[in-house]
Design a protein around this motif. Structure first.
Motif, PDB file in Angstrom:
ATOM      1  N   HIS A 257       0.979  -1.098   0.207  1.00 16.80           N
ATOM      2  CA  HIS A 257      -0.331  -0.043   0.232  1.00 16.80           C
ATOM      3  C   HIS A 257       0.991   1.491   0.279  1.00 16.80           C
ATOM      4  CE1 HIS A 257      -3.162   3.450   1.278  1.00 16.80           C
ATOM      5  NE2 HIS A 257      -4.055   2.291   0.867  1.00 16.80           N
ATOM      6  N   LYS A 258       0.608   2.229  -0.915  1.00 18.48           N
ATOM      7  CA  LYS A 258       1.336   3.545  -1.156  1.00 18.48           C
ATOM      8  C   LYS A 258       1.438   4.639   0.097  1.00 18.48           C
ATOM      9  CE  LYS A 258       0.717   3.974  -5.861  1.00 18.48           C
ATOM     10  NZ  LYS A 258       0.230   5.189  -7.020  1.00 18.48           N
ATOM     11  N   SER A 259       0.393   4.390   1.354  1.00 21.75           N
ATOM     12  CA  SER A 259       0.451   5.081   2.115  1.00 21.75           C
ATOM     13  C   SER A 259       0.830   4.069   3.388  1.00 21.75           C
ATOM     14  CB  SER A 259      -0.712   5.316   2.604  1.00 21.75           C
ATOM     15  OG  SER A 259      -1.692   4.568   2.643  1.00 21.75           O
ATOM     16  N   GLY A 260       1.695   2.716   3.195  1.00 16.52           N
ATOM     17  CA  GLY A 260       2.307   2.189   4.853  1.00 16.52           C
ATOM     18  C   GLY A 260       2.947   3.004   5.107  1.00 16.52           C
ATOM     19  N   LYS A 261       3.114   2.540   6.473  1.00 20.65           N
ATOM     20  CA  LYS A 261       4.409   3.455   8.105  1.00 20.65           C
ATOM     21  C   LYS A 261       4.572   2.202   8.170  1.00 20.65           C
ATOM     22  CE  LYS A 261       1.986   7.292   6.529  1.00 20.65           C
ATOM     23  NZ  LYS A 261       3.021   8.400   5.389  1.00 20.65           N
ATOM     24  N   ILE A 262       5.847   3.230   9.130  1.00 19.11           N
ATOM     25  CA  ILE A 262       6.658   1.941   9.895  1.00 19.11           C
ATOM     26  C   ILE A 262       5.697   1.542  11.034  1.00 19.11           C
ATOM     27  CG2 ILE A 262       8.539   2.058  11.278  1.00 19.11           C
ATOM     28  CD1 ILE A 262       9.891   4.337  10.266  1.00 19.11           C
ATOM     29  N   ILE A 313      -3.605 -11.741  18.672  1.00 18.12           N
ATOM     30  CA  ILE A 313      -4.119 -10.378  18.952  1.00 18.12           C
ATOM     31  C   ILE A 313      -3.306  -9.561  17.810  1.00 18.12           C
ATOM     32  CG2 ILE A 313      -3.561  -8.709  20.873  1.00 18.12           C
ATOM     33  CD1 ILE A 313      -4.097 -11.044  22.520  1.00 18.12           C
ATOM     34  N   ALA A 314      -2.019 -10.218  17.478  1.00 22.20           N
ATOM     35  CA  ALA A 314      -1.345  -9.343  16.381  1.00 22.20           C
ATOM     36  C   ALA A 314      -1.915  -9.616  15.243  1.00 22.20           C
ATOM     37  CB  ALA A 314       0.159 -10.132  16.555  1.00 22.20           C
ATOM     38  N   VAL A 315      -2.224 -10.971  15.011  1.00 26.38           N
ATOM     39  CA  VAL A 315      -3.220 -10.664  13.471  1.00 26.38           C
ATOM     40  C   VAL A 315      -4.497  -9.664  13.395  1.00 26.38           C
ATOM     41  CG1 VAL A 315      -4.512 -11.949  11.633  1.00 26.38           C
ATOM     42  CG2 VAL A 315      -2.426 -12.870  12.539  1.00 26.38           C
ATOM     43  N   LEU A 316      -5.107  -9.464  14.738  1.00 24.14           N
ATOM     44  CA  LEU A 316      -6.462  -9.165  14.804  1.00 24.14           C
ATOM     45  C   LEU A 316      -5.427  -7.228  14.804  1.00 24.14           C
ATOM     46  CD1 LEU A 316      -8.312 -10.112  17.533  1.00 24.14           C
ATOM     47  CD2 LEU A 316      -8.793 -10.742  14.629  1.00 24.14           C
ATOM     48  N   THR A 317      -4.804  -7.319  15.367  1.00 21.86           N
ATOM     49  CA  THR A 317      -4.299  -5.485  15.372  1.00 21.86           C
ATOM     50  C   THR A 317      -3.833  -5.409  13.577  1.00 21.86           C
ATOM     51  OG1 THR A 317      -3.006  -5.666  18.142  1.00 21.86           O
ATOM     52  CG2 THR A 317      -1.952  -4.348  15.650  1.00 21.86           C
ATOM     53  N   ALA A 318      -3.384  -6.180  12.924  1.00 22.77           N
ATOM     54  CA  ALA A 318      -2.797  -5.649  11.290  1.00 22.77           C
ATOM     55  C   ALA A 318      -4.465  -5.569  10.766  1.00 22.77           C
ATOM     56  CB  ALA A 318      -1.886  -6.512  10.614  1.00 22.77           C
ATOM     57  N   LEU A 319      -4.989  -6.296  10.946  1.00 24.69           N
ATOM     58  CA  LEU A 319      -6.489  -6.566  10.292  1.00 24.69           C
ATOM     59  C   LEU A 319      -7.152  -5.132  10.489  1.00 24.69           C
ATOM     60  CD1 LEU A 319      -8.707  -7.129   8.753  1.00 24.69           C
ATOM     61  CD2 LEU A 319      -9.602  -8.810  11.316  1.00 24.69           C
ATOM     62  N   VAL A 320      -7.195  -4.494  11.135  1.00 21.27           N
ATOM     63  CA  VAL A 320      -7.798  -3.020  11.423  1.00 21.27           C
ATOM     64  C   VAL A 320      -7.065  -2.583  11.004  1.00 21.27           C
ATOM     65  CG1 VAL A 320      -7.624  -1.134  13.921  1.00 21.27           C
ATOM     66  CG2 VAL A 320      -8.386  -3.862  14.086  1.00 21.27           C
ATOM     67  N   PHE A 321      -5.117  -2.141  11.160  1.00 26.27           N
ATOM     68  CA  PHE A 321      -4.817  -1.256  10.131  1.00 26.27           C
ATOM     69  C   PHE A 321      -4.761  -1.146   8.968  1.00 26.27           C
ATOM     70  CE2 PHE A 321      -0.662  -1.168  13.730  1.00 26.27           C
ATOM     71  CZ  PHE A 321      -1.735  -0.565  14.366  1.00 26.27           C
ATOM     72  N   HIS A 322      -5.201  -2.341   8.456  1.00 27.23           N
ATOM     73  CA  HIS A 322      -5.346  -3.118   6.530  1.00 27.23           C
ATOM     74  C   HIS A 322      -6.996  -2.134   6.550  1.00 27.23           C
ATOM     75  CE1 HIS A 322      -5.785  -5.042   3.049  1.00 27.23           C
ATOM     76  NE2 HIS A 322      -7.106  -5.416   4.214  1.00 27.23           N
ATOM     77  N   LEU A 323      -7.781  -2.430   7.235  1.00 25.07           N
ATOM     78  CA  LEU A 323      -9.619  -2.141   7.320  1.00 25.07           C
ATOM     79  C   LEU A 323      -9.090  -0.600   6.664  1.00 25.07           C
ATOM     80  CD1 LEU A 323     -11.142  -4.504   9.297  1.00 25.07           C
ATOM     81  CD2 LEU A 323     -10.980  -4.510   6.683  1.00 25.07           C
ATOM     82  N   GLN A 325      -7.265   1.149   5.607  1.00 23.36           N
ATOM     83  CA  GLN A 325      -6.447   1.629   4.325  1.00 23.36           C
ATOM     84  C   GLN A 325      -8.103   1.946   3.580  1.00 23.36           C
ATOM     85  OE1 GLN A 325      -3.202  -0.737   4.565  1.00 23.36           O
ATOM     86  NE2 GLN A 325      -1.637   0.827   5.094  1.00 23.36           N
ATOM     87  N   ASN A 326      -9.392   1.362   3.750  1.00 24.46           N
ATOM     88  CA  ASN A 326     -10.289   1.434   2.642  1.00 24.46           C
ATOM     89  C   ASN A 326      -9.693   0.278   1.846  1.00 24.46           C
ATOM     90  OD1 ASN A 326     -11.419   2.958   4.300  1.00 24.46           O
ATOM     91  ND2 ASN A 326     -10.313   4.644   3.763  1.00 24.46           N
ATOM     92  N   GLU A 327      -9.377  -0.924   2.239  1.00 29.96           N
ATOM     93  CA  GLU A 327      -8.862  -2.070   1.093  1.00 29.96           C
ATOM     94  C   GLU A 327     -10.039  -2.452   1.054  1.00 29.96           C
ATOM     95  OE1 GLU A 327      -6.615  -2.903  -0.682  1.00 29.96           O
ATOM     96  OE2 GLU A 327      -4.894  -0.934  -0.342  1.00 29.96           O
ATOM     97  N   PRO A 328     -10.837  -2.959  -0.180  1.00 31.59           N
ATOM     98  CA  PRO A 328     -11.803  -3.923  -0.377  1.00 31.59           C
ATOM     99  C   PRO A 328     -11.899  -5.161   0.256  1.00 31.59           C
ATOM    100  CG  PRO A 328     -10.187  -4.268  -2.202  1.00 31.59           C
ATOM    101  CD  PRO A 328      -9.436  -3.258  -1.417  1.00 31.59           C
ATOM    102  N   ARG A 329     -13.344  -5.711   0.405  1.00 28.10           N
ATOM    103  CA  ARG A 329     -13.018  -6.800   1.293  1.00 28.10           C
ATOM    104  C   ARG A 329     -12.353  -7.881   0.535  1.00 28.10           C
ATOM    105  NH1 ARG A 329     -18.958  -6.837   3.509  1.00 28.10           N
ATOM    106  NH2 ARG A 329     -18.741  -5.174   4.754  1.00 28.10           N
ATOM    107  N   SER A 330     -12.147  -8.262  -1.106  1.00 26.73           N
ATOM    108  CA  SER A 330     -11.708  -8.884  -2.058  1.00 26.73           C
ATOM    109  C   SER A 330      -9.862  -8.978  -0.968  1.00 26.73           C
ATOM    110  CB  SER A 330     -12.397  -8.940  -2.974  1.00 26.73           C
ATOM    111  OG  SER A 330     -11.725  -7.770  -3.403  1.00 26.73           O
ATOM    112  N   ASN A 331      -9.518  -8.173  -1.142  1.00 31.54           N
ATOM    113  CA  ASN A 331      -8.490  -7.869  -0.804  1.00 31.54           C
ATOM    114  C   ASN A 331      -7.440  -8.800   0.263  1.00 31.54           C
ATOM    115  OD1 ASN A 331      -5.905  -7.658  -1.829  1.00 31.54           O
ATOM    116  ND2 ASN A 331      -5.630  -5.371  -0.700  1.00 31.54           N
TER     117      ASN A 331
END
Length: 519
Positions: A257-262, A313-323, A325-331
């Motif tokens: 994602h182009k807006s990815g941050k550290i 817990i880490a996956v759920l945290t990463a999922l929140v960040f991903h959502l 970023q307004n990515e489509p559900r298919s992605n």
């Protein structure tokens, strides 16, 4: 054939096929089939039933779920998902770009990886996977081959945890020592005190850690490692293009994602570390009888459950960040699927490694090797040297350092008490050292498998590239244990062992430079 010389055939066949074919699944499968045939006296139907039973008991044992194995496999799947989110969010790329501005050399990147391995000392599984997640964006940016990253991870996981009393390994070993001292009537030293005194006597672990930093500083690329590093530097290919897919590597599956941050990388990994450590403390405290101490907590902690909780817990945290970023559900669905798929090679290897470990256990390979030691008439001055070698061979054949501890520490204690009590701690330390050495050399070790997984490296590439370094450290340790046996000193053997490792490192570096100048 149980408990006889024939019991070593499946392990030898597996190791030989690994070296000849470089096909780990084929090699493990052949060892399992031959071992099952031997267990069932070459009855075909009985053999098939034995193989099914072994596989079934990975998931079900005594009529109930094998929760520990299921949790570890689930954690690997969660790790794959988290890795996919870190890449898709742009966090891995952002972290790599940020770190490459601060760590400007390949040497610096390698040293940082080694330092991370020293810092994360609580558990070998956790070390292998966490260090890989943190270091991989940096090492990839500096064109360090995945095989070398796997070497750094593996050589700072088991060697560090076996030296730390506050770790899952340390707690396990101290628990064994307590039982051994009680059985043999040893009252003048406590288990924790004995463990601490054994740290400077664990010459292989100390040498392996020293060698890691020499490899980083002196560019000691030996044997197959030289090929991997040369290809990475010249072409940017971090993996062997001739090998199949590797665990933990997503290649170019996702466009970052182009807006990815550290923080898209650091926060999920930080959550993984904190949640896992807290879970280990809680589960250990709950299982500690009476007043919970730090040592009792680590002795009773549920590592696999803690890893699963931390991973979830880490996956759920990463999922929140991903959502966000307004990515489509298919992605989002694709990330879950691709993350799961990338961990399947590691799971296949781990399942087969568990199966052949069960076969070797049924054939009593470890007991056979241990009996050889018990029956031999051994000079007390040779005890540390010989027990180092025997423990190494046993761990290599059985694929388990913990199993080797359980079998060899009682035998070493009994032999030392009978022959020369002054050799007790050096001999016990030699068993620990030899077990880690064998663990480093075998393709069926859990730690070795998870190190290649954490690095995203081909498993057999990792095993073969690590072998020369393991033998250097082991050779130096052998000399050190002979010195211990004949002098009964501590400082002198350490100095001699370290001097040998450094001398070999400088010699290899000198020869490499001379060859380069001639070219």
């Amino acid at each position: 054939m149980e408990g006889t010389i024939y019991s070593i055939i499946p392990a030898l066949l597996m190791l030989l096929l690994v070296l000849l074919t470089r096909k780990v699944l084929l090699s493990l499968g052949a060892g399992i089939i031959v071992g099952a045939l031997m267990i069932r006296d070459f009855n075909i139907l009985g053999t098939l039933n034995e193989i099914w039973t072994i596989f079934y008991e990975i998931f079900f044992v005594d009529g109930s779920l094998n929760i520990g194995n299921i949790l570890l496999l689930s954690f690997l799947l969660l790790l794959g998902m988290m890795t996919a989110f870190l890449q898709a969010s742009g966090g891995s790329r952002a972290f790599g770009e940020w770190m490459i501005k601060r760590v400007k050399t390949r040497t610096g990147a390698q040293v940082m990886t080694a330092v991370l391995g020293l810092i994360i000392f609580i558990d070998d599984y956790f070390n292998s996977l966490a260090v890989g997640q943190i270091a991989r964006p940096l090492t990839d940016r500096h064109k360090i081959s995945r095989a070398k990253l796997a070497y750094f991870i593996d050589s700072t996981s088991a060697p560090v945890t076996v030296l730390s009393p506050i770790s899952s390994w340390g707690a396990y070993i101290i628990g064994i020592l307590g039982g051994l001292f009680a059985v043999n009537g040893i009252t003048d030293i406590q288990p924790l005190e004995a463990f601490i005194k054994m740290i400077p006597l664990n010459l292989y672990a100390l040498s392996a850690v020293l060698l890691v930093f020499l490899v980083a500083y002196l560019k000691l690329d030996i044997g197959a490692m030289r090929t991997h590093e040369k290809r990475a530097i010249e072409t940017g290919e971090l993996l062997n293009p001739e090998q199949d897919s590797v665990p933990g590597d997503l290649g170019d599956t996702f466009e970052p994602h182009k807006s990815g941050k550290i923080f898209h990388l650091l926060v999920p990994i930080g959550v993984l570390i904190i949640a896992t450590v807290v879970s280990m403390l809680i589960t250990g405290a709950n299982e500690s009888e009476g007043g919970a101490t730090l040592l009792s907590i680590f002795a009773n902690t549920n590592v696999n459950l803690s890893l699963f909780i931390g991973g979830l817990i880490a996956v759920l945290t990463a999922l929140v960040f991903h959502l966000q970023q307004n990515e489509p559900r298919s992605n989002t669905f694709k990330i879950f699927i691709e993350g799961t798929k990338t961990m399947m090679p590691a799971i296949y290897i781990l399942l087969l490694a568990w199966m052949i470990g069960s076969v070797i256990g049924s054939l009593e390979t470890g007991e056979y090797l241990a009996q050889i030691v018990s029956d031999a008439s051994i000079s007390s001055s040779l005890l540390p040297f010989l027990f180092f070698l025997i423990a190494g061979i046993m761990a290599l054949a059985t694929g388990t350092s913990w199993g080797t501890f359980g079998i060899m520490l009682p035998i070493a204690a009994e032999v030392a008490v009978i022959t020369d009590i002054s050799m007790l701690l050096p001999t016990l330390a030699a068993v620990l050292a030899g077990s880690v050495f064998g663990d480093h050399c075998t393709p069926i070790s859990d730690t070795t498998i998870l190190s290649s997984t954490g690095a995203g490296a081909n498993h057999i590439d990792h095993v073969l590239t690590q072998l020369p370094y393991a033998f250097i450290a082991a050779g130096a340790a052998c000399i050190g244990y002979l010195v211990i046996g004949f002098t009964n000193q501590v400082l002198l053997p350490i100095l001699i062992t370290f001097a040998i490792v450094i001398a070999i490192g400088l010699l290899i570096n000198y020869l490499a430079k001379a060859k380069l100048n001639q070219a």
